[in-house]
Design a protein around this motif. Structure first.
Motif, PDB file in Angstrom:
ATOM      1  N   UNK A 191       0.820  -1.219   0.000  1.00  0.00           N
ATOM      2  CA  UNK A 191       0.000   0.000   0.000  1.00  0.00           C
ATOM      3  C   UNK A 191       0.849   1.262   0.000  1.00  0.00           C
ATOM      4  N   UNK A 192       2.161   1.122   0.302  1.00  0.00           N
ATOM      5  CA  UNK A 192       3.045   2.292   0.328  1.00  0.00           C
ATOM      6  C   UNK A 192       4.445   1.846  -0.116  1.00  0.00           C
ATOM      7  N   UNK A 193       4.733   2.004  -1.408  1.00  0.00           N
ATOM      8  CA  UNK A 193       6.022   1.618  -1.957  1.00  0.00           C
ATOM      9  C   UNK A 193       7.066   2.735  -1.874  1.00  0.00           C
ATOM     10  N   UNK A 194       6.669   3.875  -1.353  1.00  0.00           N
ATOM     11  CA  UNK A 194       7.618   4.992  -1.311  1.00  0.00           C
ATOM     12  C   UNK A 194       8.720   4.780  -0.282  1.00  0.00           C
ATOM     13  N   UNK A 195       8.453   3.958   0.721  1.00  0.00           N
ATOM     14  CA  UNK A 195       9.433   3.735   1.776  1.00  0.00           C
ATOM     15  C   UNK A 195       9.399   2.259   2.192  1.00  0.00           C
ATOM     16  N   UNK A 196      10.581   1.668   2.339  1.00  0.00           N
ATOM     17  CA  UNK A 196      10.683   0.271   2.772  1.00  0.00           C
ATOM     18  C   UNK A 196      10.566   0.175   4.283  1.00  0.00           C
ATOM     19  N   UNK A 197       9.826  -0.833   4.761  1.00  0.00           N
ATOM     20  CA  UNK A 197       9.711  -1.034   6.195  1.00  0.00           C
ATOM     21  C   UNK A 197      11.026  -1.525   6.801  1.00  0.00           C
ATOM     22  N   UNK A 198      11.784  -2.273   6.043  1.00  0.00           N
ATOM     23  CA  UNK A 198      13.056  -2.800   6.531  1.00  0.00           C
ATOM     24  C   UNK A 198      13.992  -2.970   5.349  1.00  0.00           C
ATOM     25  N   UNK A 199      15.261  -2.711   5.629  1.00  0.00           N
ATOM     26  CA  UNK A 199      16.302  -2.836   4.604  1.00  0.00           C
ATOM     27  C   UNK A 199      17.516  -3.512   5.236  1.00  0.00           C
TER      28      UNK A 199
END
Length: 605
Positions: free
Chosen positions: A376-384
């Motif tokens: 729903x939100x590809x602008x920011x990754x939850x974890x990298x």
């Protein structure tokens, strides 16, 4: 004065005569020499002519000998042809029985051999064991006879030497006398089943001991050829869409009515206007693509969203993630930024992460990066998480951290562990939970010597055996597959090395816990049942010469799809007895896992 003058004249005449004599002598000598040379030449010519005559005679004799040899060989060939016609091995059983009985009488008079009186394989083998224990050599005549008998060439070699016409000319009374003897027992002893059994024993004498019991309830060592494993082969291929492309991923929908296939182009063979990326959702009921998705860059991974099967998530060669809705058409509804903030190299695997209703996905790329997104939100990754390994320099002994080139990955949706297969022949376990340092890589699973091509986590079974659900299967380009246990990275439980080419994909059956399938570069589809055999596949189907890249099971396990390098997809139905598993088979597979787990722990200790 006159006298003096006369004397001088006489002297001059004498000198002149002496000169004439000397010249005459010289001429005589020259004439004699020339005559000798001519005589020698004449002798030489005579000798040369004689030699020519001798050579001509020898040539004539050789030609005559060659012609005579050819005539003899032709006569022998005619005799052999007549002999083969006369000694036809495939004659009636009556003549066989007659000849065998006659042969038995002849051999019994020459050599006393107990084989004819005891026509039984067990007694023959027991006598062989006794003779080996006593260390008494067998007579050469008997040994030769037994060898010919066991190899199956005894009857043929003897029948070729004898003329079968003599037996045909015997009267009916003689036939009845021969049939009244023990020749019937001999015929039963020399049946096709016995001969094939002897041949199998002889072929495997170098590998196995014929007198040792190798029976194991978990390893039968035989392919299950009586069972119909697969049926109703259906080929999916459209030359306009799939030509010059190879299948790189396959996945069934939850209902099994549709099949998602991903295709990659052959290098430099597509038209300039043709896009590289191609995804087809095949409708297996209508037998045509329900949706055609094309993209300018090549697709490298694809999967369905577990919470919403109408969504297709795909990774590209440039490191971008695209989300397609089947109901919305062939255009993406969501995508990650193309700035290279997260992935910048091909994304080789995309997996669902979290529970069934979760919108999270985990993507892994070849640049050593694992990212967790919410679709729903590809602008920011939850974890990298950066995947790195420690490498020691051979010269300076300095330890540096290098990125891991990830090729494949696998995870369970309800687990926080992700398993990665790399191009350095190792498998890694990554923890996706909360950690202080993002570089969270566990010890590698080291066994393969080639790139890890696929990973498959055991789906578990209906009877909730805990140890079964902890099993991991890996395939590699080193022609082998390994069976692992979670958190046991020291060595695998089992190694399967029955293939003779790269193994590109392997997957556990969704309902039968002991069954899995694999495909390799030689076009073979193998089915392995660990309850029956841990060394060889129980069934092997040769699809063709094309390399098989990917395979997929349907959710109910009743179908299997196989894709090759030429863009063809083959569908097979699985036998219903294989699909439905009983609790006895599940418990048996549990015992197999326990057996090799204890064996591994003993070896480590």
């Amino acid at each position: 004065e006159e006298r003096r003058k006369r004397l001088e004249d006489l002297k001059k005449r004498n000198l002149a005569k002496q000169k004439e004599l000397e010249t005459a002598k010289k001429q005589m000598e020259e004439q004699s020499a020339s005559s000798n040379i001519e005589q020698k030449l004449q002798n030489d010519t005579v000798e040369a002519s004689e030699i020519k005559e001798i050579a001509a005679q020898m040539r004539r004799s050789n030609v005559e000998e060659i012609n005579s040899i050819k005539e003899q060989t032709s006569k022998l060939q005619e005799k052999l042809a007549k002999g083969k016609k006369d000694t036809n091995f495939e004659s009636t059983d009556e003549y066989k029985t007659e000849y065998l009985a006659k042969l038995k009488e002849k051999i019994s008079t020459e050599v006393q051999c107990e084989i004819w009186e005891k026509p039984d394989f067990k007694t023959l083998m027991s006598e062989k064991v006794e003779q080996q224990n006593k260390k008494k050599p067998r007579p050469k005549a008997i040994q030769k006879l037994v060898d010919q008998l066991l190899k199956g060439s005894f009857m043929k070699s003897v029948l070729e030497k004898q003329n079968f016409r003599e037996i045909k000319e015997q009267n009916d009374k003689k036939k009845q006398e021969i049939l009244a003897t023990k020749s019937v027992e001999l015929i039963n002893f020399l049946s096709d089943e016995r001969i094939s059994m002897f041949e199998g024993v002889l072929e495997n004498l170098q590998m196995y001991d014929a007198f040792k019991d190798y029976y194991d309830e978990t390893n039968t060592g035989e392919m299950d050829l009586k069972r119909t494993w697969i049926s109703n082969q259906v080929e999916i291929f459209d030359e306009t869409l799939m030509c010059r492309r190879s299948v790189t991923n396959l996945e069934f929908t939850s209902g099994g009515e549709n099949l998602l296939a991903m295709y990659s182009p052959e290098f430099g063979n597509l038209d300039s206007n043709e896009p590289n990326g191609l995804l087809l959702l095949h409708n297996l009921v209508k037998k045509k693509p329900e949706i055609i998705i094309k993209h300018q860059t090549e697709f490298t991974s694809s999967t369905f969203h577990k919470g919403n099967p109408k969504l297709i998530i795909a990774g590209t060669y440039t490191g971008q993630i695209l989300v397609y809705d089947i109901r919305a058409g062939a255009s993406p509804i969501l995508k990650t930024p193309s700035s290279g903030k997260y992935h910048s190299l091909p994304i080789y695997s995309i997996n669902n992460y979290g529970l069934e209703n979760s919108n999270q996905i985990v993507s892994t790329s070849n640049d050593g990066l694992v990212c967790v997104f919410n679709i729903s939100n590809f602008s920011k990754a939850l974890k990298k998480i950066e995947i790195k390994k420690s490498v020691e320099n051979k010269y300076s002994q300095a330890v540096t951290m290098e990125e891991i080139g990830v090729i494949c990955s696998a995870n369970r949706v309800d687990s926080e562990y992700l398993y990665l297969g790399s191009d350095d022949s190792d498998m890694y376990q990554v923890y996706l939970g909360q950690v202080e340092n993002n570089e969270s890589v566990f010890e590698p699973y080291k066994k393969h010597i080639g790139p890890v091509t696929s990973l498959s986590l055991h789906p578990g079974d209906y009877y909730k055996n805990v140890d079964i659900s902890k099993v991991i299967l890996s395939s590699s380009a080193d022609w082998t597959m390994n069976l692992w246990l979670e958190n046991q990275s020291s060595c695998p439980l089992l190694t399967f090395d029955a293939n003779d080419d790269y193994i590109y994909d392997c997957k556990f059956h969704p309902t039968n816990p002991s069954l899995f399938a694999s495909v390799d570069g030689s076009g073979k589809l193998d089915f392995w049942d660990l309850n029956k055999d841990v060394e060889c596949p129980v069934y092997r189907h040769d699809i063709g010469r094309s390399s098989l890249n990917r395979m997929a099971w349907s959710e109910d396990g009743k179908r299997i799809a196989v894709g090759d390098i030429n863009g063809k997809v083959n569908l097979f139905n699985i036998d219903k007895d294989i699909v439905f598993c009983k609790q006895e088979e599940s418990n048996k597979f549990q015992r197999v896992i326990d057996k090799y787990t204890t064996k591994m722990s003993k070896e480590e200790n």
